[in-house]
Design a protein around this motif. Sequence first.
Motif, short mmCIF file in Angstrom:
data_model
loop_
_atom_site.label_atom_id
_atom_site.label_comp_id
_atom_site.label_asym_id
_atom_site.label_seq_id
_atom_site.Cartn_x
_atom_site.Cartn_y
_atom_site.Cartn_z
N ALA A 36 0.84 -1.20 0.00
CA ALA A 36 0.00 0.00 0.00
C ALA A 36 0.87 1.25 0.00
O ALA A 36 0.63 2.20 -0.76
N SER A 37 1.93 1.25 0.86
CA SER A 37 2.84 2.40 0.92
C SER A 37 3.51 2.64 -0.43
O SER A 37 3.62 3.78 -0.89
N PHE A 38 3.94 1.56 -1.08
CA PHE A 38 4.61 1.67 -2.37
C PHE A 38 3.71 2.38 -3.39
O PHE A 38 4.15 3.31 -4.09
N PHE A 39 2.44 1.96 -3.46
CA PHE A 39 1.55 2.54 -4.48
C PHE A 39 1.05 3.94 -4.09
O PHE A 39 0.80 4.78 -4.95
N LEU B 123 -0.82 7.56 3.24
CA LEU B 123 0.52 6.97 3.28
C LEU B 123 1.04 6.95 4.72
O LEU B 123 1.63 5.96 5.18
N ALA B 124 0.78 8.03 5.45
CA ALA B 124 1.21 8.10 6.86
C ALA B 124 0.54 6.99 7.68
O ALA B 124 1.19 6.37 8.54
N ASP B 125 -0.74 6.73 7.42
CA ASP B 125 -1.44 5.64 8.12
C ASP B 125 -0.72 4.32 7.93
O ASP B 125 -0.53 3.54 8.88
N CYS B 126 -0.32 4.03 6.67
CA CYS B 126 0.37 2.77 6.38
C CYS B 126 1.74 2.73 7.07
O CYS B 126 2.15 1.69 7.60
N LEU B 127 2.44 3.85 7.05
CA LEU B 127 3.78 3.90 7.66
C LEU B 127 3.70 3.68 9.18
O LEU B 127 4.59 3.06 9.77
N ILE B 128 2.62 4.17 9.78
CA ILE B 128 2.42 3.94 11.22
C ILE B 128 2.25 2.45 11.49
O ILE B 128 2.82 1.90 12.45
N GLN B 129 1.49 1.80 10.60
CA GLN B 129 1.30 0.35 10.76
C GLN B 129 2.62 -0.40 10.60
O GLN B 129 2.81 -1.46 11.18
N LEU B 130 3.52 0.18 9.81
CA LEU B 130 4.84 -0.43 9.61
C LEU B 130 5.85 0.06 10.64
O LEU B 130 7.05 -0.23 10.54
#
Length: 691
Positions: free
Chosen positions: A527-530, A547-554
């Motif tokens: 998801a972050s990549f796209f 994107l920030a939401d996904c990065l938080i999950q990572l």
Amino acid sequence: MIIITDKRNEQDNRFIGSQTKNNKYPRLIQAISVIAVILAFVLLINSQNQIQNDTILKEIDSSEHGQGNSDKLTEYDLDQLGQQFLNQNDTKQAIRIYTFLHYQYPDNLKYLNSLAYSYFVSGDYKNAFLSFEKSLQLDNNNEFTLFYTGLCYIQQQDNQNAEKFFKKTLNINSKHEGALLNLGNLIYGEKERENYQEKSAYYYMKCIESNQKNKECLYKMGILHFNRKSHYKAIKFFKLILDVDPQHPLANCSLGDTYLELKQNYEALIYYKTCVELINQEQQQKELIQYYKKILQIDPNQPHLKNTLAELYFNSKQYDDAYLFYKQVIKNNPKDQKALLAIIKICEIKNNLSDQIYWLKNLIDIKNQNNDEYIQKLGDLNYEIKNYYEAISWYRQLFNKLKQNYSLALKIAQCYVDIADDHAAELWYLKALAIDQQNLISLENLSQLYYYERKTLQAAKYSQQCLSFHSQSLICNKIQGFLNYDDGHYQEASQNFLMALKQSPYDPQALFSLAQTYEALKQFDKASFFYKKCITVNPIASIYKNLADCLIQLNQIEEAIIMLTKSIQLDSSYQDSYLLLAKLYESKNDEQSSIEIYEKYYQIDPYDAAILLKLAQYYQKENQIEKSIHYYKSLIEINQSYEPAYQAISSLFLQSNKIDQGILYFHQLISQNQYNEFAVAQYKYLTAIKK
């Protein structure tokens, strides 16, 4: 020139002398034989000339490189070959030969002058001038050298020295026509010189005395008299030119001008018409236009001239003038189809769509609306200027004739899309589909229409039908992906979006939807990549936040903070990014940064009670009484019955020894809730102290 002896060999003699026995046409055969021999002889001479010339040039080349034997080259042959090249305008080879000859015979004036002349003819005036200067050092009284030195000075725009050398030429030969003509021209060009006309006329007349057929000097004298309004004298000189050359265009034109000034229109017309015929043969459009206009000025009742002028202007790309004359032609003959087509073409070139429509309608009226090409063009033009209803009218008119033309049905459908009449658009897309069941545009647009109208079954039907014929369709892969996503079929949706991206790798909608799908599948790295790829083509605040939401999950908190900061920079009113960024700072125990973000958020949304309470409590804890009171008051404005705010404000006023304000807020709190025991007790206590 190289001389080749005219000797026939024995074979030639036998050929000419032989007679075929029993020949029915002996004279014809004999004539053919003679012609054949002459042709063979000419070819032989030319080939021998070429061989000889090539040999000479090779020898020169070898001598230039110090390898040949210059004694093999005869001076006469070289000179003749140089003259031959000059006659053929092959100045490059002429310069080569005369450079060689000058090198071999440096004191020979003839070769030096030939070299200088070769340079002059080639346009190399600098080297020509240097060579003529060298020639004058050998002989400063050479008529040829003096004259051409004067011409070189003209090329250098040094008229003073040019005049000086032409006069030196005349000292040697007082009848030199070139020197007389150029002196006349130089003096005539210097308008500031006193009596310049009389002085230039002196030289022109001297030239004419030497040669009464010198057309240039006769013409110059005619122009001199014309400018001085001596019209009959001008006519005399122009007619003298016609005695020498009846086909002289300038003389005929000038006679027309002169008679026009004398208001002798009949005579002017005669010469103008002759002039036009002569210029037309030479295809000089600019001059033709000028004299056709003069003819029209004298005799305006010649409609064919207006047509001719319009064509001349059109061919010379003077479209504004062509447009004006074609309009006059159409005024005289409204059914002139050729003029109408030309005027439509001009409007097309100038991108004047409204006029194009006007003239096309005129053309269709002439054609009785039978020309399909013009009707389609009218539809296209009206569509281009966003006159959609008019475009629909023309397209439908044509569709009534061509009922199986699906492209027309598509154009009409698109018009209805543009005027937001989705129902009509749907009907016309269905008509196009009835004509061609595999029509990609119809299937794609029907899928989109139904999806945006929330008619999911129809959208699914046409998108699947489209993909069965056109599996690579970008639009239908996206529609199918949206439908699968909405139904929670995330894996299938991801496949649809990936197929769409094969067709258009940077389609922002497909990139964003695929990222959302991977986020729903909890594949946060993909998801972050796209999301990142989507940002490169469509950098908007919401995508940075996603994107920030996904990065938080990572657990990539620092990078998430950077993305949220960029999101706020792009859109300072995007609230979600503020809230998430403030929470991230809280998670890092960076309370100060968190409060700064909440304060910025408060500027956007001053009615968020949770944020107001957070800010009020923070500043109360930090003992910043005024700020804390401000935010508690804002809370009361939102919710007048919120008792903790009243209590907090009263306590803060008491803390700062403002008893009256404290009593006031306890009183307000009691008025809100008389059963609040703490407030009643505090109010009584403070009132008693006050007494």
